[in-house]
Motif scaffolding. Structure first.
Motif, PDB file in Angstrom:
ATOM      1  N   VAL A  93      17.747 -24.044   4.950  1.00  0.00           N
ATOM      2  CA  VAL A  93      18.445 -23.381   3.845  1.00  0.00           C
ATOM      3  C   VAL A  93      17.656 -23.517   2.555  1.00  0.00           C
ATOM      4  O   VAL A  93      17.510 -22.566   1.801  1.00  0.00           O
ATOM      5  CB  VAL A  93      19.880 -23.939   3.685  1.00  0.00           C
ATOM      6  N   ALA A  94      17.083 -24.684   2.295  1.00  0.00           N
ATOM      7  CA  ALA A  94      16.307 -24.903   1.077  1.00  0.00           C
ATOM      8  C   ALA A  94      15.065 -24.013   1.062  1.00  0.00           C
ATOM      9  O   ALA A  94      14.698 -23.460   0.038  1.00  0.00           O
ATOM     10  CB  ALA A  94      15.922 -26.366   0.951  1.00  0.00           C
ATOM     11  N   VAL A  95      14.427 -23.873   2.202  1.00  0.00           N
ATOM     12  CA  VAL A  95      13.241 -23.030   2.295  1.00  0.00           C
ATOM     13  C   VAL A  95      13.605 -21.573   2.023  1.00  0.00           C
ATOM     14  O   VAL A  95      12.941 -20.878   1.263  1.00  0.00           O
ATOM     15  CB  VAL A  95      12.571 -23.168   3.675  1.00  0.00           C
ATOM     16  N   LEU A  96      14.681 -21.096   2.614  1.00  0.00           N
ATOM     17  CA  LEU A  96      15.104 -19.713   2.401  1.00  0.00           C
ATOM     18  C   LEU A  96      15.525 -19.465   0.961  1.00  0.00           C
ATOM     19  O   LEU A  96      15.286 -18.392   0.409  1.00  0.00           O
ATOM     20  CB  LEU A  96      16.240 -19.355   3.350  1.00  0.00           C
ATOM     21  N   ALA A  97      16.125 -20.454   0.325  1.00  0.00           N
ATOM     22  CA  ALA A  97      16.557 -20.294  -1.062  1.00  0.00           C
ATOM     23  C   ALA A  97      15.366 -20.125  -1.990  1.00  0.00           C
ATOM     24  O   ALA A  97      15.456 -19.441  -3.008  1.00  0.00           O
ATOM     25  CB  ALA A  97      17.399 -21.484  -1.488  1.00  0.00           C
ATOM     26  N   ASP A  98      14.228 -20.713  -1.648  1.00  0.00           N
ATOM     27  CA  ASP A  98      13.039 -20.621  -2.487  1.00  0.00           C
ATOM     28  C   ASP A  98      12.170 -19.410  -2.150  1.00  0.00           C
ATOM     29  O   ASP A  98      11.214 -19.107  -2.873  1.00  0.00           O
ATOM     30  CB  ASP A  98      12.191 -21.891  -2.345  1.00  0.00           C
ATOM     31  N   ALA A  99      12.469 -18.712  -1.091  1.00  0.00           N
ATOM     32  CA  ALA A  99      11.660 -17.558  -0.687  1.00  0.00           C
ATOM     33  C   ALA A  99      11.859 -16.404  -1.667  1.00  0.00           C
ATOM     34  O   ALA A  99      12.954 -16.220  -2.194  1.00  0.00           O
ATOM     35  CB  ALA A  99      12.050 -17.120   0.725  1.00  0.00           C
ATOM     36  N   PRO A 100      10.808 -15.661  -1.918  1.00  0.00           N
ATOM     37  CA  PRO A 100      10.956 -14.518  -2.826  1.00  0.00           C
ATOM     38  C   PRO A 100      11.880 -13.458  -2.220  1.00  0.00           C
ATOM     39  O   PRO A 100      11.951 -13.309  -0.999  1.00  0.00           O
ATOM     40  CB  PRO A 100       9.533 -13.971  -2.970  1.00  0.00           C
ATOM     41  N   ALA A 101      12.589 -12.759  -3.079  1.00  0.00           N
ATOM     42  CA  ALA A 101      13.489 -11.696  -2.609  1.00  0.00           C
ATOM     43  C   ALA A 101      12.671 -10.571  -2.005  1.00  0.00           C
ATOM     44  O   ALA A 101      11.576 -10.262  -2.462  1.00  0.00           O
ATOM     45  CB  ALA A 101      14.320 -11.170  -3.779  1.00  0.00           C
ATOM     46  N   ILE A 102      13.195  -9.960  -0.990  1.00  0.00           N
ATOM     47  CA  ILE A 102      12.539  -8.816  -0.363  1.00  0.00           C
ATOM     48  C   ILE A 102      12.936  -7.565  -1.133  1.00  0.00           C
ATOM     49  O   ILE A 102      14.107  -7.324  -1.399  1.00  0.00           O
ATOM     50  CB  ILE A 102      12.944  -8.686   1.118  1.00  0.00           C
ATOM     51  N   GLU A 103      11.931  -6.816  -1.505  1.00  0.00           N
ATOM     52  CA  GLU A 103      12.176  -5.575  -2.246  1.00  0.00           C
ATOM     53  C   GLU A 103      12.879  -4.564  -1.342  1.00  0.00           C
ATOM     54  O   GLU A 103      12.555  -4.442  -0.164  1.00  0.00           O
ATOM     55  CB  GLU A 103      10.848  -4.977  -2.726  1.00  0.00           C
ATOM     56  N   ASP A 104      13.845  -3.843  -1.899  1.00  0.00           N
ATOM     57  CA  ASP A 104      14.538  -2.801  -1.150  1.00  0.00           C
ATOM     58  C   ASP A 104      13.782  -1.482  -1.171  1.00  0.00           C
ATOM     59  O   ASP A 104      14.215  -0.509  -0.590  1.00  0.00           O
ATOM     60  CB  ASP A 104      15.938  -2.573  -1.736  1.00  0.00           C
ATOM     61  N   GLY A 105      12.656  -1.443  -1.850  1.00  0.00           N
ATOM     62  CA  GLY A 105      11.908  -0.204  -1.997  1.00  0.00           C
ATOM     63  C   GLY A 105      12.115   0.355  -3.396  1.00  0.00           C
ATOM     64  O   GLY A 105      12.769  -0.252  -4.236  1.00  0.00           O
ATOM     65  N   PRO A 106      11.544   1.510  -3.654  1.00  0.00           N
ATOM     66  CA  PRO A 106      11.627   2.069  -5.001  1.00  0.00           C
ATOM     67  C   PRO A 106      13.057   2.457  -5.377  1.00  0.00           C
ATOM     68  O   PRO A 106      13.869   2.760  -4.517  1.00  0.00           O
ATOM     69  CB  PRO A 106      10.726   3.305  -4.938  1.00  0.00           C
ATOM     70  N   ALA A 107      13.325   2.445  -6.672  1.00  0.00           N
ATOM     71  CA  ALA A 107      14.660   2.783  -7.181  1.00  0.00           C
ATOM     72  C   ALA A 107      14.781   4.282  -7.453  1.00  0.00           C
ATOM     73  O   ALA A 107      15.666   4.704  -8.164  1.00  0.00           O
ATOM     74  CB  ALA A 107      14.932   1.988  -8.448  1.00  0.00           C
ATOM     75  N   TYR A 108      13.886   5.065  -6.899  1.00  0.00           N
ATOM     76  CA  TYR A 108      13.929   6.514  -7.070  1.00  0.00           C
ATOM     77  C   TYR A 108      13.877   7.180  -5.701  1.00  0.00           C
ATOM     78  O   TYR A 108      13.494   6.569  -4.711  1.00  0.00           O
ATOM     79  CB  TYR A 108      12.772   6.996  -7.951  1.00  0.00           C
ATOM     80  N   THR A 109      14.277   8.429  -5.665  1.00  0.00           N
ATOM     81  CA  THR A 109      14.283   9.160  -4.400  1.00  0.00           C
ATOM     82  C   THR A 109      13.014   9.991  -4.254  1.00  0.00           C
ATOM     83  O   THR A 109      12.290  10.227  -5.227  1.00  0.00           O
ATOM     84  CB  THR A 109      15.495  10.111  -4.330  1.00  0.00           C
ATOM     85  N   GLU A 110      12.788  10.457  -3.055  1.00  0.00           N
ATOM     86  CA  GLU A 110      11.659  11.352  -2.801  1.00  0.00           C
ATOM     87  C   GLU A 110      11.822  12.643  -3.604  1.00  0.00           C
ATOM     88  O   GLU A 110      10.836  13.200  -4.102  1.00  0.00           O
ATOM     89  CB  GLU A 110      11.560  11.650  -1.302  1.00  0.00           C
ATOM     90  N   ASP A 111      13.069  13.112  -3.755  1.00  0.00           N
ATOM     91  CA  ASP A 111      13.325  14.301  -4.582  1.00  0.00           C
ATOM     92  C   ASP A 111      12.948  14.055  -6.034  1.00  0.00           C
ATOM     93  O   ASP A 111      12.410  14.944  -6.698  1.00  0.00           O
ATOM     94  CB  ASP A 111      14.800  14.721  -4.509  1.00  0.00           C
ATOM     95  N   ASP A 112      13.241  12.859  -6.554  1.00  0.00           N
ATOM     96  CA  ASP A 112      12.849  12.519  -7.927  1.00  0.00           C
ATOM     97  C   ASP A 112      11.333  12.591  -8.080  1.00  0.00           C
ATOM     98  O   ASP A 112      10.820  13.190  -9.032  1.00  0.00           O
ATOM     99  CB  ASP A 112      13.303  11.106  -8.303  1.00  0.00           C
ATOM    100  N   LEU A 113      10.613  11.993  -7.146  1.00  0.00           N
ATOM    101  CA  LEU A 113       9.154  11.988  -7.189  1.00  0.00           C
ATOM    102  C   LEU A 113       8.612  13.409  -7.114  1.00  0.00           C
ATOM    103  O   LEU A 113       7.756  13.814  -7.905  1.00  0.00           O
ATOM    104  CB  LEU A 113       8.591  11.129  -6.059  1.00  0.00           C
ATOM    105  N   GLN A 114       9.112  14.178  -6.159  1.00  0.00           N
ATOM    106  CA  GLN A 114       8.663  15.558  -5.968  1.00  0.00           C
ATOM    107  C   GLN A 114       8.902  16.401  -7.226  1.00  0.00           C
ATOM    108  O   GLN A 114       8.019  17.131  -7.674  1.00  0.00           O
ATOM    109  CB  GLN A 114       9.412  16.156  -4.776  1.00  0.00           C
ATOM    110  N   THR A 115      10.084  16.273  -7.806  1.00  0.00           N
ATOM    111  CA  THR A 115      10.436  17.086  -8.969  1.00  0.00           C
ATOM    112  C   THR A 115       9.641  16.661 -10.196  1.00  0.00           C
ATOM    113  O   THR A 115       9.138  17.518 -10.936  1.00  0.00           O
ATOM    114  CB  THR A 115      11.948  17.003  -9.264  1.00  0.00           C
ATOM    115  N   LEU A 116       9.503  15.370 -10.423  1.00  0.00           N
ATOM    116  CA  LEU A 116       8.743  14.924 -11.588  1.00  0.00           C
ATOM    117  C   LEU A 116       7.276  15.315 -11.450  1.00  0.00           C
ATOM    118  O   LEU A 116       6.654  15.764 -12.418  1.00  0.00           O
ATOM    119  CB  LEU A 116       8.900  13.410 -11.787  1.00  0.00           C
ATOM    120  N   ALA A 117       6.718  15.193 -10.264  1.00  0.00           N
ATOM    121  CA  ALA A 117       5.330  15.618 -10.039  1.00  0.00           C
ATOM    122  C   ALA A 117       5.189  17.119 -10.292  1.00  0.00           C
ATOM    123  O   ALA A 117       4.218  17.568 -10.917  1.00  0.00           O
ATOM    124  CB  ALA A 117       4.885  15.263  -8.625  1.00  0.00           C
TER     125      ALA A 117
END
Length: 140
Positions: A2-26
């Motif tokens: 438990v102590a080891v897991l508590a110190d582990a870095p959080a796993i990123e969920d991925g970008p906070a934007y959608t593919e549509d956001d990227l496509q449209t802004l580009a």
């Protein structure tokens, strides 16, 4: 364990934007500062204006809705979110890739202008010119 897991870095969920956001802004960056004549700094400024509009209560609150506002970004309000034909030409591949790179950089949090800069055009508008480069004015 438990102590080891508590110190582990959080796993990123991925970008906070959608593919549509990227496509449209580009798409908007390419349309407004397309071709290789404009610098990436200008491209970042164009994209920043779009994101500033999304955050401003006077404009729609999505990239897609900002893009589709009447008479704001070329004829997109009429044609929909469609890339210009020239974007599919082999000689435009580099410019399109640069537009995507700049869009992703902006969606990851970078900004090239203050948050109150919401106008961008080939002419002065708004109350104050904040920047003018590559033939484009950026105004608040």
């Amino acid at each position: 364990l438990v102590a080891v897991l508590a110190d582990a870095p959080a796993i990123e969920d991925g970008p906070a934007y959608t593919e549509d956001d990227l496509q449209t802004l580009a798409l908007l960056i390419y349309q407004e500062a397309g071709g290789d004549a404009c610098s990436d700094d200008t491209r970042l400024k164009v994209g920043t204006v779009v994101l500033n509009r999304v955050a401003d209560k006077r404009f729609p609150n999505t990239i897609q809705d900002v893009a589709l506002q009447r008479a704001q970004y070329g004829r997109l309000y009429w044609t929909g979110l469609e890339w210009p034909e020239r974007a599919s030409l082999p000689q435009e591949a580099h410019a399109v890739a640069r537009a995507y790179d700049c869009a992703e950089q902006l969606l990851m949090g970078d900004r090239a202008l203050p948050s109150d800069v919401i106008y961008q055009a080939e002419f002065e508008q708004g109350a104050e010119v904040v920047a003018h480069q590559d033939g484009i004015y950026f105004c608040r």
